[in-house]
Design an enzyme around this catalytic site. Structure first.
Site, PDB file in Angstrom:
ATOM      1  N   GLU A 121      95.584  40.799   3.070  1.00 31.62           N
ATOM      2  CA  GLU A 121      96.296  41.933   2.903  1.00 31.62           C
ATOM      3  C   GLU A 121      96.038  42.983   4.005  1.00 31.62           C
ATOM      4  OE1 GLU A 121      95.082  40.592   0.325  1.00 31.62           O
ATOM      5  OE2 GLU A 121      96.249  40.906  -1.392  1.00 31.62           O
TER       6      GLU A 121
ATOM      7  N   LYS B 174      79.941  43.356 -17.534  1.00 32.19           N
ATOM      8  CA  LYS B 174      79.763  44.489 -18.296  1.00 32.19           C
ATOM      9  C   LYS B 174      79.009  44.137 -19.688  1.00 32.19           C
ATOM     10  CE  LYS B 174      82.308  48.544 -17.695  1.00 32.19           C
ATOM     11  NZ  LYS B 174      83.524  49.261 -17.971  1.00 32.19           N
TER      12      LYS B 174
ATOM     13  N   THR C 231      98.277  35.163  -0.048  1.00 29.48           N
ATOM     14  CA  THR C 231      97.037  35.444  -0.761  1.00 29.48           C
ATOM     15  C   THR C 231      96.837  34.135  -1.586  1.00 29.48           C
ATOM     16  OG1 THR C 231      98.032  36.313  -2.823  1.00 29.48           O
ATOM     17  CG2 THR C 231      97.551  38.023  -1.024  1.00 29.48           C
TER      18      THR C 231
END
Ligand code: AMP
Length: 544
Positions: free
Chosen positions: A329, A438, A182
Protein backbone atom coordinates in the site's frame (compact mmCIF):
# COMPACT_ATOMS: atom_id res chain seq x y z
CA UNK A 1 -2.74 32.47 -3.30
CA UNK A 2 -0.28 33.88 -5.80
CA UNK A 3 0.43 31.05 -8.21
CA UNK A 4 4.04 30.09 -8.86
CA UNK A 5 5.26 30.56 -12.40
CA UNK A 6 6.80 27.21 -13.12
CA UNK A 7 5.83 24.76 -15.86
CA UNK A 8 3.21 22.16 -15.14
CA UNK A 9 5.28 19.19 -16.27
CA UNK A 10 3.78 15.76 -15.48
CA UNK A 11 5.75 13.23 -13.41
CA UNK A 12 5.36 10.17 -15.64
CA UNK A 13 7.23 6.92 -16.29
CA UNK A 14 7.49 7.98 -19.95
CA UNK A 15 10.04 10.62 -19.03
CA UNK A 16 12.11 8.13 -17.01
CA UNK A 17 12.48 5.58 -19.82
CA UNK A 18 12.90 8.20 -22.55
CA UNK A 19 15.69 9.85 -20.59
CA UNK A 20 17.36 6.49 -19.86
CA UNK A 21 17.53 5.61 -23.56
CA UNK A 22 18.86 9.05 -24.54
CA UNK A 23 21.44 9.49 -21.81
CA UNK A 24 22.39 5.92 -20.89
CA UNK A 25 21.86 4.06 -24.19
CA UNK A 26 24.70 1.58 -23.62
CA UNK A 27 23.99 0.70 -20.00
CA UNK A 28 23.02 -2.94 -19.70
CA UNK A 29 19.98 -4.88 -18.53
CA UNK A 30 21.19 -8.42 -17.86
CA UNK A 31 18.70 -11.26 -17.41
CA UNK A 32 19.34 -14.82 -16.34
CA UNK A 33 17.32 -17.13 -18.58
CA UNK A 34 15.68 -20.36 -17.41
CA UNK A 35 18.52 -22.38 -19.03
CA UNK A 36 21.07 -20.44 -16.96
CA UNK A 37 22.52 -18.36 -19.84
CA UNK A 38 22.60 -14.56 -19.63
CA UNK A 39 20.65 -12.30 -21.97
CA UNK A 40 21.94 -8.75 -22.46
CA UNK A 41 20.25 -5.63 -23.77
CA UNK A 42 20.60 -1.90 -23.08
CA UNK A 43 18.30 0.90 -21.94
CA UNK A 44 18.09 1.91 -25.62
CA UNK A 45 16.99 -1.61 -26.58
CA UNK A 46 14.53 -1.58 -23.70
CA UNK A 47 13.01 1.65 -24.96
CA UNK A 48 12.75 0.39 -28.53
CA UNK A 49 11.27 -2.93 -27.50
CA UNK A 50 8.80 -1.07 -25.26
CA UNK A 51 7.71 0.94 -28.32
CA UNK A 52 7.23 -2.30 -30.24
CA UNK A 53 5.26 -3.83 -27.37
CA UNK A 54 3.01 -0.77 -27.15
CA UNK A 55 2.31 -0.94 -30.92
CA UNK A 56 1.53 -4.65 -30.67
CA UNK A 57 -0.79 -4.19 -27.70
CA UNK A 58 -2.55 -1.28 -29.41
CA UNK A 59 -2.99 -3.46 -32.49
CA UNK A 60 -4.57 -6.11 -30.26
CA UNK A 61 -7.05 -3.54 -28.99
CA UNK A 62 -5.52 -2.56 -25.63
CA UNK A 63 -6.87 0.88 -24.77
CA UNK A 64 -6.38 3.62 -22.23
CA UNK A 65 -7.10 2.30 -18.72
CA UNK A 66 -7.12 -1.40 -19.74
CA UNK A 67 -5.37 -3.75 -17.37
CA UNK A 68 -2.56 -5.84 -18.85
CA UNK A 69 -1.37 -8.51 -16.44
CA UNK A 70 2.04 -10.15 -16.15
CA UNK A 71 2.72 -13.61 -14.75
CA UNK A 72 6.48 -13.63 -14.89
CA UNK A 73 9.84 -13.81 -13.15
CA UNK A 74 12.26 -10.86 -13.17
CA UNK A 75 13.69 -10.31 -16.66
CA UNK A 76 14.01 -7.86 -19.54
CA UNK A 77 10.59 -8.60 -21.05
CA UNK A 78 8.91 -8.01 -17.72
CA UNK A 79 10.75 -4.67 -17.59
CA UNK A 80 9.44 -3.80 -21.06
CA UNK A 81 5.88 -4.45 -19.85
CA UNK A 82 6.60 -2.37 -16.70
CA UNK A 83 7.14 0.64 -18.99
CA UNK A 84 5.26 0.08 -22.28
CA UNK A 85 1.89 -0.63 -20.69
CA UNK A 86 1.63 2.46 -18.43
CA UNK A 87 3.35 4.68 -21.01
CA UNK A 88 0.59 3.91 -23.54
CA UNK A 89 -2.04 4.86 -20.91
CA UNK A 90 -2.97 1.32 -19.86
CA UNK A 91 -2.18 -0.25 -16.45
CA UNK A 92 0.29 -3.05 -15.82
CA UNK A 93 -0.96 -5.56 -13.25
CA UNK A 94 1.70 -7.86 -11.80
CA UNK A 95 0.23 -11.23 -10.76
CA UNK A 96 1.92 -13.05 -7.88
CA UNK A 97 2.95 -16.44 -9.24
CA UNK A 98 3.42 -17.88 -5.73
CA UNK A 99 -0.28 -17.67 -4.90
CA UNK A 100 -2.72 -20.53 -5.30
CA UNK A 101 -4.23 -20.62 -8.84
CA UNK A 102 -7.72 -20.04 -7.43
CA UNK A 103 -6.46 -16.90 -5.74
CA UNK A 104 -4.66 -15.66 -8.86
CA UNK A 105 -7.90 -16.26 -10.79
CA UNK A 106 -9.84 -14.21 -8.22
CA UNK A 107 -7.34 -11.35 -8.50
CA UNK A 108 -7.28 -11.35 -12.33
CA UNK A 109 -11.10 -11.38 -12.41
CA UNK A 110 -11.31 -8.63 -9.83
CA UNK A 111 -8.89 -6.43 -11.79
CA UNK A 112 -10.70 -7.35 -15.04
CA UNK A 113 -7.41 -8.01 -16.80
CA UNK A 114 -7.75 -7.72 -20.58
CA UNK A 115 -4.55 -9.52 -21.55
CA UNK A 116 -1.86 -11.57 -19.79
CA UNK A 117 1.85 -11.71 -20.60
CA UNK A 118 3.11 -15.03 -19.28
CA UNK A 119 6.47 -16.81 -19.04
CA UNK A 120 6.50 -20.02 -20.98
CA UNK A 121 7.59 -21.90 -17.84
CA UNK A 122 4.48 -20.62 -16.03
CA UNK A 123 1.94 -21.87 -18.59
CA UNK A 124 0.99 -24.86 -16.38
CA UNK A 125 0.07 -22.35 -13.64
CA UNK A 126 -1.79 -20.06 -16.04
CA UNK A 127 -3.80 -22.97 -17.41
CA UNK A 128 -5.19 -23.62 -13.94
CA UNK A 129 -6.97 -20.28 -13.69
CA UNK A 130 -7.19 -18.48 -17.03
CA UNK A 131 -10.50 -20.06 -18.04
CA UNK A 132 -12.05 -18.50 -14.91
CA UNK A 133 -11.19 -14.98 -16.05
CA UNK A 134 -13.71 -13.95 -18.75
CA UNK A 135 -12.18 -10.51 -19.29
CA UNK A 136 -8.93 -11.94 -20.72
CA UNK A 137 -8.91 -11.51 -24.51
CA UNK A 138 -5.29 -12.44 -25.25
CA UNK A 139 -2.57 -14.54 -23.68
CA UNK A 140 0.92 -13.58 -24.85
CA UNK A 141 3.69 -16.09 -24.17
CA UNK A 142 7.20 -14.86 -23.39
CA UNK A 143 9.51 -17.61 -24.60
CA UNK A 144 12.69 -18.04 -26.60
CA UNK A 145 11.92 -21.35 -28.19
CA UNK A 146 9.27 -23.94 -28.82
CA UNK A 147 5.78 -23.61 -30.23
CA UNK A 148 3.18 -21.32 -28.65
CA UNK A 149 0.03 -23.20 -27.58
CA UNK A 150 -3.01 -22.93 -29.80
CA UNK A 151 -5.00 -19.75 -29.18
CA UNK A 152 -2.06 -17.89 -27.59
CA UNK A 153 0.34 -15.34 -29.08
CA UNK A 154 4.12 -15.33 -29.13
CA UNK A 155 5.72 -12.20 -27.60
CA UNK A 156 8.73 -12.03 -29.93
CA UNK A 157 6.68 -12.68 -33.06
CA UNK A 158 4.26 -9.95 -32.02
CA UNK A 159 7.05 -7.43 -31.52
CA UNK A 160 9.01 -8.28 -34.65
CA UNK A 161 7.17 -6.22 -37.30
CA UNK A 162 6.57 -3.18 -35.09
CA UNK A 163 8.28 0.22 -35.18
CA UNK A 164 10.96 1.24 -32.67
CA UNK A 165 9.36 4.63 -31.99
CA UNK A 166 5.94 5.32 -30.51
CA UNK A 167 4.01 8.53 -30.23
CA UNK A 168 3.44 8.29 -26.48
CA UNK A 169 0.37 10.15 -25.22
CA UNK A 170 0.88 13.08 -22.85
CA UNK A 171 -0.47 11.55 -19.66
CA UNK A 172 -1.86 13.08 -16.51
CA UNK A 173 0.64 12.32 -13.75
CA UNK A 174 -2.22 11.11 -11.56
CA UNK A 175 -3.24 8.47 -14.12
CA UNK A 176 -3.09 4.86 -12.90
CA UNK A 177 0.13 3.12 -14.00
CA UNK A 178 0.51 -0.10 -12.03
CA UNK A 179 -1.61 -2.46 -9.92
CA UNK A 180 -0.36 -4.80 -7.20
CA UNK A 181 -2.62 -6.82 -4.94
CA UNK A 182 -1.96 -7.23 -1.23
CA UNK A 183 -1.16 -10.78 -0.19
CA UNK A 184 -4.54 -11.10 1.51
CA UNK A 185 -3.59 -13.04 4.64
CA UNK A 186 -6.77 -11.57 6.16
CA UNK A 187 -9.75 -11.50 3.81
CA UNK A 188 -9.54 -11.25 0.05
CA UNK A 189 -6.51 -9.62 -1.56
CA UNK A 190 -7.07 -5.93 -2.28
CA UNK A 191 -5.90 -4.02 -5.35
CA UNK A 192 -3.49 -1.12 -4.84
CA UNK A 193 -3.40 1.22 -7.82
CA UNK A 194 -0.19 3.26 -8.13
CA UNK A 195 -0.13 6.38 -10.26
CA UNK A 196 2.67 7.61 -12.53
CA UNK A 197 3.23 10.38 -10.00
CA UNK A 198 3.46 8.05 -7.00
CA UNK A 199 5.90 5.76 -8.83
CA UNK A 200 8.10 8.67 -9.92
CA UNK A 201 8.16 10.40 -6.53
CA UNK A 202 8.82 7.09 -4.77
CA UNK A 203 11.69 6.34 -7.17
CA UNK A 204 13.28 9.78 -6.79
CA UNK A 205 13.07 9.92 -3.02
CA UNK A 206 14.10 6.28 -2.52
CA UNK A 207 17.25 6.89 -4.58
CA UNK A 208 18.55 9.63 -2.25
CA UNK A 209 21.93 9.07 -0.59
CA UNK A 210 20.33 8.59 2.83
CA UNK A 211 17.84 6.09 1.43
CA UNK A 212 18.67 3.32 -1.07
CA UNK A 213 21.48 5.56 -2.44
CA UNK A 214 21.35 4.55 -6.10
CA UNK A 215 23.63 6.18 -8.61
CA UNK A 216 24.44 5.88 -12.28
CA UNK A 217 27.52 3.83 -11.37
CA UNK A 218 25.51 1.06 -9.68
CA UNK A 219 24.60 -2.41 -10.89
CA UNK A 220 21.38 -3.35 -9.12
CA UNK A 221 20.08 -6.87 -8.61
CA UNK A 222 16.44 -6.96 -7.50
CA UNK A 223 15.98 -10.43 -6.04
CA UNK A 224 12.63 -9.13 -4.84
CA UNK A 225 10.15 -10.29 -7.48
CA UNK A 226 8.73 -7.73 -9.88
CA UNK A 227 5.30 -8.97 -8.74
CA UNK A 228 6.00 -8.18 -5.08
CA UNK A 229 5.08 -4.62 -4.12
CA UNK A 230 6.20 -2.92 -7.32
CA UNK A 231 9.66 -4.54 -7.20
CA UNK A 232 10.29 -2.17 -4.27
CA UNK A 233 10.63 0.58 -6.88
CA UNK A 234 13.93 -0.72 -8.30
CA UNK A 235 12.77 -0.97 -11.93
CA UNK A 236 11.85 2.73 -11.75
CA UNK A 237 14.82 3.89 -9.65
CA UNK A 238 17.26 2.20 -12.05
CA UNK A 239 15.83 4.10 -15.03
CA UNK A 240 15.82 7.35 -13.06
CA UNK A 241 19.56 7.13 -12.40
CA UNK A 242 20.34 5.13 -15.57
CA UNK A 243 22.21 2.32 -13.85
CA UNK A 244 22.74 -1.32 -14.82
CA UNK A 245 20.04 -3.81 -13.86
CA UNK A 246 20.67 -7.50 -13.26
CA UNK A 247 17.64 -9.81 -13.20
CA UNK A 248 17.88 -13.31 -11.72
CA UNK A 249 14.99 -14.90 -13.69
CA UNK A 250 13.68 -17.98 -11.88
CA UNK A 251 17.03 -18.98 -10.30
CA UNK A 252 16.83 -17.73 -6.73
CA UNK A 253 18.99 -20.27 -4.86
CA UNK A 254 21.93 -18.75 -2.92
CA UNK A 255 24.59 -20.19 -5.21
CA UNK A 256 23.04 -18.88 -8.44
CA UNK A 257 22.52 -15.45 -6.87
CA UNK A 258 26.10 -15.29 -5.59
CA UNK A 259 27.41 -16.32 -9.03
CA UNK A 260 25.36 -13.55 -10.61
CA UNK A 261 26.46 -10.92 -8.07
CA UNK A 262 30.12 -11.76 -8.50
CA UNK A 263 29.96 -12.24 -12.28
CA UNK A 264 28.07 -9.02 -13.05
CA UNK A 265 29.79 -6.78 -10.50
CA UNK A 266 26.55 -6.15 -8.61
CA UNK A 267 26.82 -3.20 -6.21
CA UNK A 268 23.32 -3.27 -4.67
CA UNK A 269 21.06 -6.29 -4.23
CA UNK A 270 17.63 -6.37 -2.63
CA UNK A 271 15.47 -9.13 -1.19
CA UNK A 272 13.57 -10.51 1.80
CA UNK A 273 15.45 -11.86 4.86
CA UNK A 274 15.05 -15.53 3.87
CA UNK A 275 17.09 -14.91 0.74
CA UNK A 276 19.85 -13.25 2.74
CA UNK A 277 19.82 -15.86 5.50
CA UNK A 278 20.44 -18.50 2.80
CA UNK A 279 23.20 -16.41 1.23
CA UNK A 280 24.90 -15.82 4.59
CA UNK A 281 24.94 -19.58 5.29
CA UNK A 282 26.49 -20.17 1.84
CA UNK A 283 29.14 -17.47 2.39
CA UNK A 284 29.95 -18.86 5.85
CA UNK A 285 30.48 -22.29 4.29
CA UNK A 286 32.62 -20.93 1.40
CA UNK A 287 33.99 -17.54 2.47
CA UNK A 288 36.51 -17.24 -0.36
CA UNK A 289 34.52 -18.64 -3.27
CA UNK A 290 32.93 -15.43 -4.58
CA UNK A 291 34.51 -12.04 -5.25
CA UNK A 292 31.92 -9.63 -3.84
CA UNK A 293 34.30 -6.68 -3.62
CA UNK A 294 31.92 -4.48 -5.63
CA UNK A 295 28.83 -5.30 -3.52
CA UNK A 296 28.38 -2.21 -1.36
CA UNK A 297 24.85 -2.69 -0.05
CA UNK A 298 22.23 -5.37 0.49
CA UNK A 299 18.73 -4.01 0.96
CA UNK A 300 16.55 -6.16 3.19
CA UNK A 301 12.85 -5.69 3.84
CA UNK A 302 9.42 -7.28 3.61
CA UNK A 303 9.97 -8.93 7.01
CA UNK A 304 12.19 -8.11 9.99
CA UNK A 305 15.93 -8.48 9.36
CA UNK A 306 17.44 -10.25 12.40
CA UNK A 307 20.35 -8.25 13.94
CA UNK A 308 22.40 -11.45 14.04
CA UNK A 309 22.17 -11.58 10.24
CA UNK A 310 23.12 -7.92 9.82
CA UNK A 311 26.10 -8.46 12.12
CA UNK A 312 27.04 -11.79 10.51
CA UNK A 313 27.38 -10.17 7.07
CA UNK A 314 29.26 -7.21 8.47
CA UNK A 315 31.68 -8.92 10.85
CA UNK A 316 32.39 -12.13 8.94
CA UNK A 317 32.23 -10.84 5.35
CA UNK A 318 32.56 -7.04 5.50
CA UNK A 319 29.17 -6.61 3.77
CA UNK A 320 26.71 -3.83 4.56
CA UNK A 321 23.00 -4.53 5.12
CA UNK A 322 20.40 -1.76 4.80
CA UNK A 323 17.09 -2.57 6.50
CA UNK A 324 13.90 -0.98 5.15
CA UNK A 325 10.19 -1.21 5.86
CA UNK A 326 7.33 -0.92 3.43
CA UNK A 327 3.99 -2.27 2.28
CA UNK A 328 2.22 -2.93 -1.00
CA UNK A 329 0.00 0.00 0.00
CA UNK A 330 3.00 2.34 0.25
CA UNK A 331 4.53 1.88 -3.22
CA UNK A 332 6.27 0.29 -1.11
CA UNK A 333 9.11 1.98 0.86
CA UNK A 334 8.25 4.14 3.86
CA UNK A 335 11.18 3.96 6.28
CA UNK A 336 14.86 3.06 6.06
CA UNK A 337 17.27 2.26 8.86
CA UNK A 338 20.34 4.41 8.18
CA UNK A 339 22.26 5.89 11.07
CA UNK A 340 21.58 9.62 11.33
CA UNK A 341 24.23 12.13 12.42
CA UNK A 342 22.06 12.77 15.50
CA UNK A 343 22.72 9.24 16.78
CA UNK A 344 26.20 8.74 15.38
CA UNK A 345 27.80 8.91 18.83
CA UNK A 346 25.67 6.04 20.16
CA UNK A 347 27.32 2.92 21.61
CA UNK A 348 27.95 -0.03 19.24
CA UNK A 349 24.90 -1.86 20.69
CA UNK A 350 22.67 1.18 20.20
CA UNK A 351 23.93 1.64 16.67
CA UNK A 352 23.02 -1.94 15.87
CA UNK A 353 19.61 -1.40 17.44
CA UNK A 354 18.99 1.55 15.06
CA UNK A 355 20.27 -0.40 12.08
CA UNK A 356 18.03 -3.37 12.92
CA UNK A 357 15.00 -1.13 13.50
CA UNK A 358 12.59 -0.45 10.65
CA UNK A 359 14.19 2.99 10.36
CA UNK A 360 12.97 6.56 10.11
CA UNK A 361 10.60 7.88 7.43
CA UNK A 362 11.60 9.08 3.97
CA UNK A 363 10.92 12.72 3.03
CA UNK A 364 7.18 13.18 2.37
CA UNK A 365 6.33 9.98 4.22
CA UNK A 366 4.71 10.77 7.56
CA UNK A 367 4.34 8.33 10.44
CA UNK A 368 2.48 8.25 13.74
CA UNK A 369 1.16 5.50 15.99
CA UNK A 370 -2.14 5.32 17.81
CA UNK A 371 -3.87 3.36 20.57
CA UNK A 372 -7.16 1.40 20.37
CA UNK A 373 -9.15 4.64 20.68
CA UNK A 374 -7.23 6.30 17.84
CA UNK A 375 -5.28 8.58 20.23
CA UNK A 376 -1.85 9.59 18.90
CA UNK A 377 0.95 8.14 21.08
CA UNK A 378 4.25 9.71 22.16
CA UNK A 379 7.57 9.10 20.36
CA UNK A 380 9.21 7.69 23.48
CA UNK A 381 10.58 4.41 22.16
CA UNK A 382 8.40 2.43 24.60
CA UNK A 383 4.69 3.01 24.01
CA UNK A 384 3.30 0.49 21.53
CA UNK A 385 0.53 1.29 19.07
CA UNK A 386 -0.58 0.79 15.48
CA UNK A 387 1.60 2.45 12.87
CA UNK A 388 -0.25 4.86 10.58
CA UNK A 389 1.18 6.73 7.61
CA UNK A 390 0.39 9.21 4.89
CA UNK A 391 2.18 10.72 1.92
CA UNK A 392 2.11 11.06 -1.88
CA UNK A 393 2.91 7.36 -2.38
CA UNK A 394 0.49 5.96 0.18
CA UNK A 395 -2.76 4.41 -1.12
CA UNK A 396 -5.84 6.57 -0.54
CA UNK A 397 -8.24 3.67 -1.24
CA UNK A 398 -8.28 0.13 -2.66
CA UNK A 399 -9.58 -0.82 -6.09
CA UNK A 400 -13.37 -1.07 -5.84
CA UNK A 401 -13.32 0.93 -2.60
CA UNK A 402 -13.00 -2.20 -0.49
CA UNK A 403 -11.52 -2.20 3.02
CA UNK A 404 -12.42 1.39 3.84
CA UNK A 405 -11.79 0.71 7.56
CA UNK A 406 -8.03 0.74 6.83
CA UNK A 407 -8.08 4.56 6.79
CA UNK A 408 -8.53 6.72 9.89
CA UNK A 409 -11.23 9.41 10.02
CA UNK A 410 -8.54 12.02 9.32
CA UNK A 411 -7.17 10.15 6.30
CA UNK A 412 -4.11 8.24 7.56
CA UNK A 413 -3.52 4.66 6.36
CA UNK A 414 -3.59 2.09 9.18
CA UNK A 415 -0.76 -0.36 8.54
CA UNK A 416 -1.72 -3.13 10.98
CA UNK A 417 1.85 -3.12 12.32
CA UNK A 418 2.31 -2.68 16.05
CA UNK A 419 5.29 -0.43 16.71
CA UNK A 420 7.14 1.91 19.00
CA UNK A 421 8.60 5.16 17.67
CA UNK A 422 11.56 6.70 19.50
CA UNK A 423 12.44 10.36 19.98
CA UNK A 424 14.75 10.24 16.93
CA UNK A 425 11.87 8.99 14.76
CA UNK A 426 13.07 5.38 14.41
CA UNK A 427 10.16 2.95 14.08
CA UNK A 428 10.46 -0.53 15.65
CA UNK A 429 7.94 -3.22 14.76
CA UNK A 430 7.05 -5.42 17.68
CA UNK A 431 4.40 -7.41 15.80
CA UNK A 432 1.84 -7.56 13.08
CA UNK A 433 -1.43 -6.76 14.93
CA UNK A 434 -2.91 -10.13 14.02
CA UNK A 435 0.21 -11.92 15.33
CA UNK A 436 0.36 -10.15 18.68
CA UNK A 437 0.79 -12.42 21.72
CA UNK A 438 -1.18 -11.32 24.78
CA UNK A 439 -0.28 -13.24 27.92
CA UNK A 440 -2.47 -12.41 30.92
CA UNK A 441 -3.28 -9.06 29.27
CA UNK A 442 0.41 -8.18 28.69
CA UNK A 443 1.94 -7.87 25.21
CA UNK A 444 4.92 -10.00 24.29
CA UNK A 445 6.85 -9.02 21.18
CA UNK A 446 7.34 -12.06 18.96
CA UNK A 447 9.77 -10.12 16.75
CA UNK A 448 12.06 -9.29 19.69
CA UNK A 449 12.09 -12.95 20.80
CA UNK A 450 12.76 -14.17 17.25
CA UNK A 451 15.69 -11.81 16.86
CA UNK A 452 17.17 -12.98 20.16
CA UNK A 453 16.71 -16.67 19.30
CA UNK A 454 18.26 -16.17 15.86
CA UNK A 455 21.42 -14.88 17.53
CA UNK A 456 22.02 -18.39 18.98
CA UNK A 457 24.82 -20.04 16.99
CA UNK A 458 22.76 -23.17 16.26
CA UNK A 459 19.57 -21.40 15.09
CA UNK A 460 19.01 -20.64 11.42
CA UNK A 461 15.48 -19.26 11.80
CA UNK A 462 12.97 -18.74 14.60
CA UNK A 463 9.30 -17.79 14.49
CA UNK A 464 7.43 -17.06 17.72
CA UNK A 465 3.65 -17.34 17.81
CA UNK A 466 0.76 -17.51 20.27
CA UNK A 467 -0.33 -20.83 21.75
CA UNK A 468 -3.72 -20.93 23.48
CA UNK A 469 -3.37 -21.28 27.24
CA UNK A 470 -6.08 -22.11 29.82
CA UNK A 471 -4.84 -19.62 32.40
CA UNK A 472 -2.99 -16.89 30.52
CA UNK A 473 -5.07 -16.90 27.36
CA UNK A 474 -1.97 -16.96 25.17
CA UNK A 475 1.65 -17.93 25.70
CA UNK A 476 4.60 -17.79 23.30
CA UNK A 477 5.74 -20.90 21.42
CA UNK A 478 8.93 -20.79 19.35
CA UNK A 479 9.34 -22.72 16.10
CA UNK A 480 13.04 -23.34 15.42
CA UNK A 481 14.95 -24.34 12.28
CA UNK A 482 18.47 -25.55 13.08
CA UNK A 483 21.54 -24.61 11.11
CA UNK A 484 23.04 -27.52 9.17
CA UNK A 485 24.44 -30.13 11.59
CA UNK A 486 23.85 -27.93 14.67
CA UNK A 487 21.61 -28.66 17.68
CA UNK A 488 21.00 -27.24 21.18
CA UNK A 489 18.65 -28.12 24.03
CA UNK A 490 15.50 -26.16 24.88
CA UNK A 491 17.13 -25.12 28.16
CA UNK A 492 20.14 -23.75 26.26
CA UNK A 493 17.89 -21.72 23.98
CA UNK A 494 15.98 -20.25 26.91
CA UNK A 495 19.20 -19.52 28.76
CA UNK A 496 20.55 -17.73 25.70
CA UNK A 497 17.71 -15.19 25.67
CA UNK A 498 16.74 -15.08 29.36
CA UNK A 499 19.03 -12.15 30.21
CA UNK A 500 17.30 -9.82 27.74
CA UNK A 501 13.64 -10.20 28.67
CA UNK A 502 11.18 -10.41 31.56
CA UNK A 503 10.69 -13.97 32.76
CA UNK A 504 7.10 -14.12 31.55
CA UNK A 505 8.31 -13.54 27.96
CA UNK A 506 10.15 -16.89 27.86
CA UNK A 507 8.55 -19.37 25.41
CA UNK A 508 6.43 -22.06 27.07
CA UNK A 509 7.38 -24.54 24.37
CA UNK A 510 9.64 -25.09 21.38
CA UNK A 511 8.84 -26.95 18.20
CA UNK A 512 11.63 -28.02 15.87
CA UNK A 513 10.77 -27.87 12.19
CA UNK A 514 12.47 -28.37 8.82
CA UNK A 515 11.23 -25.01 7.61
CA UNK A 516 8.94 -22.25 8.75
CA UNK A 517 5.78 -21.92 6.65
CA UNK A 518 5.78 -18.71 4.62
CA UNK A 519 3.43 -16.44 2.75
CA UNK A 520 3.78 -15.94 -0.99
CA UNK A 521 6.07 -12.99 -0.33
CA UNK A 522 8.36 -14.68 2.17
CA UNK A 523 6.89 -13.64 5.52
CA UNK A 524 6.45 -16.14 8.37
CA UNK A 525 2.95 -17.60 8.06
CA UNK A 526 2.07 -17.60 11.74
CA UNK A 527 -1.57 -18.47 11.14
CA UNK A 528 -0.34 -21.86 9.85
CA UNK A 529 1.90 -22.32 12.91
CA UNK A 530 -1.03 -21.47 15.18
CA UNK A 531 -3.30 -23.92 13.35
CA UNK A 532 -0.73 -26.71 13.66
CA UNK A 533 0.72 -26.12 17.13
CA UNK A 534 -1.58 -23.53 18.78
CA UNK A 535 -3.38 -26.11 20.93
CA UNK A 536 -0.29 -27.80 22.37
CA UNK A 537 -0.37 -25.82 25.62
CA UNK A 538 -4.03 -26.47 26.38
CA UNK A 539 -4.35 -28.49 29.56
CA UNK A 540 -0.89 -27.43 30.73
CA UNK A 541 -0.44 -25.43 33.91
CA UNK A 542 1.66 -22.30 33.49
CA UNK A 543 5.34 -22.92 34.08
CA UNK A 544 6.92 -21.01 36.90
P1 AMP B 1 3.52 -6.53 1.86
O1 AMP B 1 2.45 -5.60 1.55
O2 AMP B 1 3.26 -7.92 1.40
O3 AMP B 1 4.85 -6.03 1.42
O4 AMP B 1 3.59 -6.63 3.45
C1 AMP B 1 3.75 -5.50 4.26
C2 AMP B 1 4.04 -5.93 5.67
O5 AMP B 1 5.29 -6.64 5.72
C3 AMP B 1 4.22 -4.80 6.65
O6 AMP B 1 3.00 -4.28 7.09
C4 AMP B 1 5.02 -5.48 7.75
O7 AMP B 1 4.18 -6.25 8.61
C5 AMP B 1 5.91 -6.43 6.99
N1 AMP B 1 7.22 -5.82 6.79
C6 AMP B 1 7.68 -5.19 5.70
N2 AMP B 1 8.95 -4.78 5.89
C7 AMP B 1 9.29 -5.13 7.14
C8 AMP B 1 10.46 -4.98 7.95
N3 AMP B 1 11.55 -4.39 7.49
N4 AMP B 1 10.42 -5.47 9.21
C9 AMP B 1 9.33 -6.09 9.69
N5 AMP B 1 8.20 -6.27 8.99
C10 AMP B 1 8.18 -5.80 7.73
Amino acid sequence: MTPGRMMDFPLTLTHLLDRARRLFPRTEIVSRQPDGTLHRQTWKDTYERSCKLAHALARLGVKDGDRVATLAWNHNRHLEAYYAVPMMGAIVHTLNLRLHPTEIGYIARHAEDAAILVDRSLLPLLNQFVASVPSVRQVIVMADDGPTPEGMLDYERLLEPEAIEYDWPRLDENAAATICYTSGTTGNPKGVVYSHRSNVLHALVSSLPDEAALSNRDAVLPVVPMFHANCWGFAHMAAAVGCKLVFPGPKLDPESLLDLMAGEGVTIAAGVPTIWIGILAQLDAHPKRWDLSRLRQMNVGGAAAPPSMIEGFEKRHGLFVLHAWGMTETNPVGTMARLKQDVADASPEERMSYRASQGYPLPFFETRHTDDQGRVLPWDGATMGELECRGPWVAASYLGDEGKDRWSADGWFKTGDVVTIDAAGYVRITDRSKDVIKSGGEWISSVALENALMSHPCVLEAAVFAGRHPKWDERPIAAIVWKKDKRATEAELTQHIAGDFAKFWMPDAYVFVEQIPRTSTGKFLKTRLRETYGAMLEGRPKKT
